[in-house]
Design a protein around this motif. Sequence first.
Motif, PDB file in Angstrom:
ATOM      1  N   SER A 155       0.816  -1.221   0.000  1.00 36.33           N
ATOM      2  CA  SER A 155       0.000   0.000   0.000  1.00 36.33           C
ATOM      3  C   SER A 155       0.847   1.268   0.000  1.00 36.33           C
ATOM      4  CB  SER A 155      -0.914   0.041   1.220  1.00 36.33           C
ATOM      5  OG  SER A 155      -1.823  -1.014   1.163  1.00 36.33           O
ATOM      6  N   ARG A 156       1.773   1.329   0.967  1.00 34.11           N
ATOM      7  CA  ARG A 156       2.644   2.509   1.007  1.00 34.11           C
ATOM      8  C   ARG A 156       3.500   2.578  -0.250  1.00 34.11           C
ATOM      9  NH1 ARG A 156       5.442   1.650   6.713  1.00 34.11           N
ATOM     10  NH2 ARG A 156       4.458  -0.390   6.562  1.00 34.11           N
ATOM     11  N   SER A 157       3.917   1.395  -0.740  1.00 33.53           N
ATOM     12  CA  SER A 157       4.756   1.392  -1.946  1.00 33.53           C
ATOM     13  C   SER A 157       3.948   1.818  -3.173  1.00 33.53           C
ATOM     14  CB  SER A 157       5.395   0.018  -2.144  1.00 33.53           C
ATOM     15  OG  SER A 157       4.427  -1.005  -2.102  1.00 33.53           O
ATOM     16  N   ASP A 158       2.632   1.584  -3.130  1.00 36.02           N
ATOM     17  CA  ASP A 158       1.760   2.047  -4.210  1.00 36.02           C
ATOM     18  C   ASP A 158       1.782   3.583  -4.253  1.00 36.02           C
ATOM     19  OD1 ASP A 158      -0.632   1.298  -6.106  1.00 36.02           O
ATOM     20  OD2 ASP A 158      -1.402   2.901  -4.822  1.00 36.02           O
ATOM     21  N   LEU A 159       1.613   4.192  -3.084  1.00 34.33           N
ATOM     22  CA  LEU A 159       1.656   5.659  -3.000  1.00 34.33           C
ATOM     23  C   LEU A 159       3.022   6.184  -3.428  1.00 34.33           C
ATOM     24  CD1 LEU A 159      -0.145   6.185   0.437  1.00 34.33           C
ATOM     25  CD2 LEU A 159      -1.073   6.679  -1.834  1.00 34.33           C
ATOM     26  N   ALA A 160       4.072   5.507  -2.952  1.00 35.50           N
ATOM     27  CA  ALA A 160       5.430   5.936  -3.281  1.00 35.50           C
ATOM     28  C   ALA A 160       5.670   5.859  -4.790  1.00 35.50           C
ATOM     29  CB  ALA A 160       6.448   5.063  -2.535  1.00 35.50           C
ATOM     30  N   SER A 161       5.181   4.789  -5.418  1.00 37.56           N
ATOM     31  CA  SER A 161       5.367   4.619  -6.858  1.00 37.56           C
ATOM     32  C   SER A 161       4.719   5.770  -7.617  1.00 37.56           C
ATOM     33  CB  SER A 161       4.758   3.288  -7.316  1.00 37.56           C
ATOM     34  OG  SER A 161       5.356   2.211  -6.637  1.00 37.56           O
ATOM     35  N   LYS A 162       3.499   6.134  -7.179  1.00 39.28           N
ATOM     36  CA  LYS A 162       2.793   7.238  -7.851  1.00 39.28           C
ATOM     37  C   LYS A 162       3.561   8.553  -7.686  1.00 39.28           C
ATOM     38  CE  LYS A 162      -1.448   5.265  -6.527  1.00 39.28           C
ATOM     39  NZ  LYS A 162      -2.649   5.449  -5.745  1.00 39.28           N
ATOM     40  N   GLN A 163       4.030   8.794  -6.444  1.00 35.91           N
ATOM     41  CA  GLN A 163       4.805  10.023  -6.188  1.00 35.91           C
ATOM     42  C   GLN A 163       6.018  10.107  -7.109  1.00 35.91           C
ATOM     43  OE1 GLN A 163       6.270  10.798  -2.246  1.00 35.91           O
ATOM     44  NE2 GLN A 163       4.258  10.650  -1.290  1.00 35.91           N
ATOM     45  N   MET A 164       6.683   8.977  -7.262  1.00 33.08           N
ATOM     46  CA  MET A 164       7.918   8.977  -8.049  1.00 33.08           C
ATOM     47  C   MET A 164       7.627   9.150  -9.535  1.00 33.08           C
ATOM     48  SD  MET A 164      10.070   6.121  -5.973  1.00 33.08           S
ATOM     49  CE  MET A 164      11.605   6.333  -6.873  1.00 33.08           C
ATOM     50  N   GLU A 165       6.543   8.557  -9.989  1.00 31.16           N
ATOM     51  CA  GLU A 165       6.179   8.698 -11.392  1.00 31.16           C
ATOM     52  C   GLU A 165       5.904  10.168 -11.712  1.00 31.16           C
ATOM     53  OE1 GLU A 165       2.485   6.992 -12.978  1.00 31.16           O
ATOM     54  OE2 GLU A 165       3.776   5.797 -14.281  1.00 31.16           O
ATOM     55  N   GLU A 166       5.216  10.833 -10.794  1.00 34.89           N
ATOM     56  CA  GLU A 166       4.927  12.253 -10.986  1.00 34.89           C
ATOM     57  C   GLU A 166       6.205  13.082 -11.082  1.00 34.89           C
ATOM     58  OE1 GLU A 166       2.321  13.506  -7.836  1.00 34.89           O
ATOM     59  OE2 GLU A 166       0.795  12.050  -8.481  1.00 34.89           O
ATOM     60  N   LYS A 167       7.269  12.613 -10.419  1.00 39.97           N
ATOM     61  CA  LYS A 167       8.529  13.368 -10.430  1.00 39.97           C
ATOM     62  C   LYS A 167       9.426  12.938 -11.579  1.00 39.97           C
ATOM     63  CE  LYS A 167       7.853  15.639  -6.566  1.00 39.97           C
ATOM     64  NZ  LYS A 167       7.545  16.960  -6.372  1.00 39.97           N
ATOM     65  N   GLY A 168       8.883  12.144 -12.472  1.00 44.17           N
ATOM     66  CA  GLY A 168       9.640  11.835 -13.677  1.00 44.17           C
ATOM     67  C   GLY A 168      10.384  10.523 -13.686  1.00 44.17           C
ATOM     68  N   PHE A 169      10.184   9.695 -12.691  1.00 46.49           N
ATOM     69  CA  PHE A 169      10.799   8.366 -12.737  1.00 46.49           C
ATOM     70  C   PHE A 169       9.997   7.507 -13.709  1.00 46.49           C
ATOM     71  CE2 PHE A 169      12.498  10.009  -8.837  1.00 46.49           C
ATOM     72  CZ  PHE A 169      13.722   9.379  -8.667  1.00 46.49           C
TER      73      PHE A 169
END
Lengths: 190, 128
Positions: A155-169
């Motif tokens: 769950s937390r990694s789901d949120l983290a993945s989204k955050q990182m995608e938004e930052k261009g990863f």
Amino acid sequence: MSIKTDHVLDAKGLACPMPIVKTKKAMKEVMPGQVIEVQATDKGSLADIQAWAKSSGHQYLGSTEEGEVLKHYLRKSGDAEAKEDKNFPHTVQNEEIIQKLDAGEDVVILDVREPAEYTFGHIPGAVSIPLGELEDRMDEISKDKEIYVVCRTGSRSDLASKQMEEKGFKNIKNVVQGMVEWSGPLEKNQ
Amino acid sequence: MATKVAIIASNGSLFDAYKVFNVATAAAASDAEVGIFFTFEGLNLIHKEAHKQLPIPAGNEHFEEGFKRENVPSIPELVEMAQELGVKIIACQMTMDVMSLDKDQFIEGIEVGEQRASSIMRPMPISV
């Protein structure tokens, strides 16, 4: 060794049942998902805290012993985490990670759990950045590599993945089963 | 999920008080719903004055230093802790009548009555 936590409870010198009574009170002071450290000299507190966590539904992370002092680490449960839908589209199963480790592939495993959770068992070589610090520390991670984001349940990694995608990863995958079902090698910082 | 624990306190020594209040606070800290029914000598454990100086059973006086050494909380502290954790303290009306005791001779925040007692006795009773 010191482990970063959100709250430290000093229950040193207190006899049963005070360590768990104080722990219950301290738990009310922290937010779901936060970690507390309970310091106690009561030898029975080790069994008590574990039993207490089980009955109250909080997550017992582990304990360390420094001389006379036992330090117990607990993470407050919260239903938000369990109910939240995981909807980051790029996911992998634990098994795939185990295969990549076995093959010696150069992958980045990013563990977004709290430092105490990481300390008591993580995938060998995993980088620890708790979800709450991720936004400020994202530049510590290389954008060129494949990144596998892991937490306890996905769950937390789901949120983290989204955050990182938004930052261009670009190359991010959420490890959906997470550490709770991890059967591969474990490394402990102790 | 809430486990219910009912404790019957019917003896009045310091040891009895620890058995009752340790079990009660530990259970309450583990999110159980706890009620203690105090009857006969057990009423000493919640009597305003008596509960501060409960007798150690004869022949065991030497344990007094052990309580100090181990930093065991005092009975008034444990009672306060129990009440803070929501432990229901019920004094037996019948015993109070027999012994001519009034509610104001007891600590604050107790309930009196047989009605309430019988309703809390439904879950597994533990006799101490």
